[in-house]
Motif scaffolding. Structure first.
Motif, mmCIF file in Angstrom:
data_model
loop_
_atom_site.group_PDB
_atom_site.id
_atom_site.type_symbol
_atom_site.label_atom_id
_atom_site.label_comp_id
_atom_site.label_asym_id
_atom_site.label_seq_id
_atom_site.Cartn_x
_atom_site.Cartn_y
_atom_site.Cartn_z
ATOM 1 N N ILE B 107 0.876 -1.179 0.000
ATOM 2 C CA ILE B 107 0.000 0.000 0.000
ATOM 3 C C ILE B 107 0.909 1.224 0.000
ATOM 4 O O ILE B 107 1.652 1.468 0.954
ATOM 5 N N THR B 108 0.884 1.975 -1.099
ATOM 6 C CA THR B 108 1.804 3.114 -1.216
ATOM 7 C C THR B 108 1.083 4.459 -1.168
ATOM 8 O O THR B 108 1.726 5.497 -1.110
ATOM 9 N N SER B 109 -0.282 4.437 -1.206
ATOM 10 C CA SER B 109 -0.995 5.707 -1.346
ATOM 11 C C SER B 109 -1.180 6.426 -0.013
ATOM 12 O O SER B 109 -1.509 7.609 0.010
ATOM 13 N N VAL B 110 -0.975 5.730 1.134
ATOM 14 C CA VAL B 110 -1.232 6.355 2.427
ATOM 15 C C VAL B 110 -0.022 7.189 2.836
ATOM 16 O O VAL B 110 1.122 6.747 2.719
ATOM 17 N N ASP B 111 -0.284 8.408 3.313
ATOM 18 C CA ASP B 111 0.778 9.270 3.827
ATOM 19 C C ASP B 111 0.897 9.026 5.334
ATOM 20 O O ASP B 111 -0.039 9.289 6.079
ATOM 21 N N TRP B 112 2.028 8.493 5.765
ATOM 22 C CA TRP B 112 2.171 8.077 7.168
ATOM 23 C C TRP B 112 2.660 9.208 8.068
ATOM 24 O O TRP B 112 2.985 8.966 9.220
ATOM 25 N N SER B 113 2.720 10.451 7.558
ATOM 26 C CA SER B 113 3.301 11.526 8.361
ATOM 27 C C SER B 113 2.380 11.969 9.501
ATOM 28 O O SER B 113 2.789 12.740 10.362
ATOM 29 N N PHE B 114 1.116 11.460 9.537
ATOM 30 C CA PHE B 114 0.218 11.862 10.622
ATOM 31 C C PHE B 114 0.574 11.193 11.938
ATOM 32 O O PHE B 114 0.099 11.588 12.988
ATOM 33 N N LEU B 115 1.438 10.148 11.894
ATOM 34 C CA LEU B 115 1.814 9.457 13.128
ATOM 35 C C LEU B 115 2.610 10.397 14.038
ATOM 36 O O LEU B 115 3.397 11.212 13.561
ATOM 37 N N PRO B 116 2.397 10.319 15.358
ATOM 38 C CA PRO B 116 3.083 11.234 16.279
ATOM 39 C C PRO B 116 4.583 10.961 16.363
ATOM 40 O O PRO B 116 5.049 9.863 16.071
#
Lengths: 185, 362
Positions: B107-116
């Motif tokens: 899965i490449t479309s999710v932006d994971w930068s929302f993680l703390p």
């Protein structure tokens, strides 16, 4: 840090299994301990970034050779009559070989300590399947071919031996049977 | 605190992956047991289990509870330590390959930068596998070959003639068919050029025929037959032939220890079906799906994942179907078939594949 801890864990397990392999009287327990040695060795290979050698270690040694050994032990069902008196000279022989092995180990320690500590780029890719395959079929082609021919000779030889041994034994059995029947008559 | 969390985060992700993956596989395996009883019932004109829950859907849990609460009997003359070790070895070796299952595409479309605390920094893709090993095919074959020890040791340590016969038969059978199985995999590895399970799926997407079952049909048939023998299923279920050996290697086992063997057998079925799907049926790959959904998006991954599970379930149904249809081989027939037919066919397939691949790559 984690790598060192894992190394000591698996190395300790390997040494424990090796000791229990030597000291068990029951051959089946020894065989199981040897399988433990192989599996912990393969875990060490994985921590050293050599997954191909790790997989092959499990597949060939633990999965094929030791299965045959256990199979034979189960079929023969050996008793504990190893006859220690007859094999006394082996203790001295084993002790001598052990001293040689220990000396070699210390020599390697010494050589490694003296060698300059240069991290090479090759270490990361050395364990990959592609690198091993390329090395085997270009640079080391002759040794691979020689080993292949040696193994083929071993296979053919074992088949020949098994056949030659089986036939006279069968004849002896048949002769005995016919003798017994003649006696009865 | 933050530094500790940052170093521990990858391990936490892997632990979560292990929990989810194992849970999913074990649930499917539990319902395979129920499906087997139901389908066999229908094939034989019976109803099958239908007492526990609606249509018997809670039957697996009832079975498990029964196994837990039954009395655990250890034979008096058995070798205690090995007797305890054997089911553990069998189940461990059955469960370990789950680690390399390619459950779906990345899965490449999710932006994971929302993680703390910047935990998602630099993370580009979420692979749907627990561990990506360079030599996945060898790993699965190696671990499943170690699983023979569970059966052999169980047969030996029970100190019963039926168990010993079952164990010996089983080890002889598995050694013989492992060769044919390995040889049939070589063809696929040659075409794909990699030993990585995910890499084999990607190679099939780019190949002319999409699925390796078309260029490697002989390899597929050999693999399928060898897989039936490796998992001790009908028509090769001689290690537990109930009419001759009572129950084979697990005659003396009861309660939870028997359940472990039972589970190991069905997880092995799942693993072999997974290998069949990945090597010959394109794994999670559905031809034409990239035109419907964007590659790397969540719906694409979900549909691909269900396609993967669906293909595996088709193979599991085939197992049940064959069990309801075919009688058992005789032991000499089994050995002759494995050594004198299956292995030469697999080796011939390898040689032909080598020649074809050599001329294609020139």
């Amino acid at each position: 840090m984690v790598g060192t801890a894992l190394f000591f864990l698996f190395a300790g397990f390997a040494i424990m299994c090796a000791i229990s392999m030597v000291y068990h009287k029951n051959p089946l327990y020894s065989a199981i301990s040897l399988v433990g040695v192989f599996i912990s060795l393969s875990c060490i290979y994985i921590t050293l970034a050599a997954p191909f050698i790790a997989a092959v270690q499990i597949l060939i040694y633990a999965g094929a050779i030791m299965v045959l050994v256990v199979f034979v032990i189960m079929l023969l069902n050996l008793d504990d009559d190893s006859g220690p008196n007859r094999l006394k000279y082996l203790y001295t022989l084993g002790g001598g070989l052990g001293v040689v092995l220990l000396a070699q180990t210390f020599f390697i320690f010494y050589a490694v300590m003296r060698a300059s500590n240069v991290p090479s780029d090759q270490t990361l890719s050395a364990g990959k399947t592609l690198t091993i395959g390329q090395a085997m079929y270009t640079e080391y082609l002759l040794p691979v071919e020689i080993v292949g021919i040696l193994l083929l000779m071993a296979i053919i030889g074992s088949v020949m031996l098994a056949r030659r041994l089986a036939q006279p034994q069968l004849e002896i059995v048949v002769e005995r049977e016919s003798e017994l029947r003649n006696d009865e008559q | 605190m933050e530094a500790v969390l940052k170093t521990a985060f990858p391990f936490m992700v892997i632990t979560a992956g292990v929990l989810i993956g194992f849970q999913m596989v074990l649930m499917i395996v539990a319902y395979t047991v129920l499906a087997e009883r139901k389908v066999l019932g229908w094939m034989q004109g019976r109803v099958g289990p239908n007492r526990v829950g609606p249509w018997g859907v809670l039957q697996p849990f009832a079975d498990l509870l029964k196994f837990i609460f039954k009395e655990d009997i250890t034979p008096d003359k058995s070798t205690k330590f090995v007797y305890f070790l054997a089911p553990l070895v069998a189940l461990t070796c059955a469960l370990l390959p789950i680690v390399v299952y390619p459950f779906g595409p990345e899965i490449t479309s999710v932006d994971w930068s929302f993680l703390p605390m910047g935990l998602g920094e630099g993370v580009k893709a979420l692979p749907l596998t627990i561990a990506r090993i360079d030599v996945g095919v060898l790993f699965v074959l190696g671990i499943t070959s170690v699983g023979v020890y569970g059966i052999m040791l169980a047969g030996w340590s029970s100190n019963s003639k039926y168990s010993l016969m079952g164990g010996l038969r089983s080890s002889a059978q598995m050694i013989s068919y492992e060769l044919a199985m390995g040889a049939s995999v070589i063809g696929v590895v040659l075409l794909a050029g990699t030993l990585d399970l995910g890499g084999i799926i990607r190679a099939q997407q780019q190949s002319t025929f999409r699925w390796f079952i078309i260029p490697q049909f002989i390899g597929f048939v050999v693999f399928l037959i060898a897989a039936f023998a490796e998992t001790n299923r009908t028509p090769f279920d001689l290690p537990e032939a109930e009419t001759e050996l009572v129950a084979g290697f697990h005659t003396e086992y009861s309660a939870l220890k028997f359940a472990l063997f039972f589970m190991a057998e069905y997880v092995n079925m799942f693993t072999v079906s997974m290998m069949c799907t990945v090597l010959f049926l394109g794994g999670w790959y559905v031809p034409g799906l990239s035109h419907v959904f964007e590659v790397g998006s969540i719906p694409y991954a979900v549909v691909s994942h269900f396609a993967f599970i669906g293909k595996i379930c088709a193979f599991l149904f085939l197992y049940i179907w064959v069990r309801g249809t075919l009688p058992r081989f005789r032991f000499d027939q089994l050995m002759n078939f494995g050594w004198k037919f299956l292995l030469p066919v697999a080796l011939a397939n390898v040689i032909v594949t080598i020649i074809v691949v050599f001329f294609l790559n020139r």
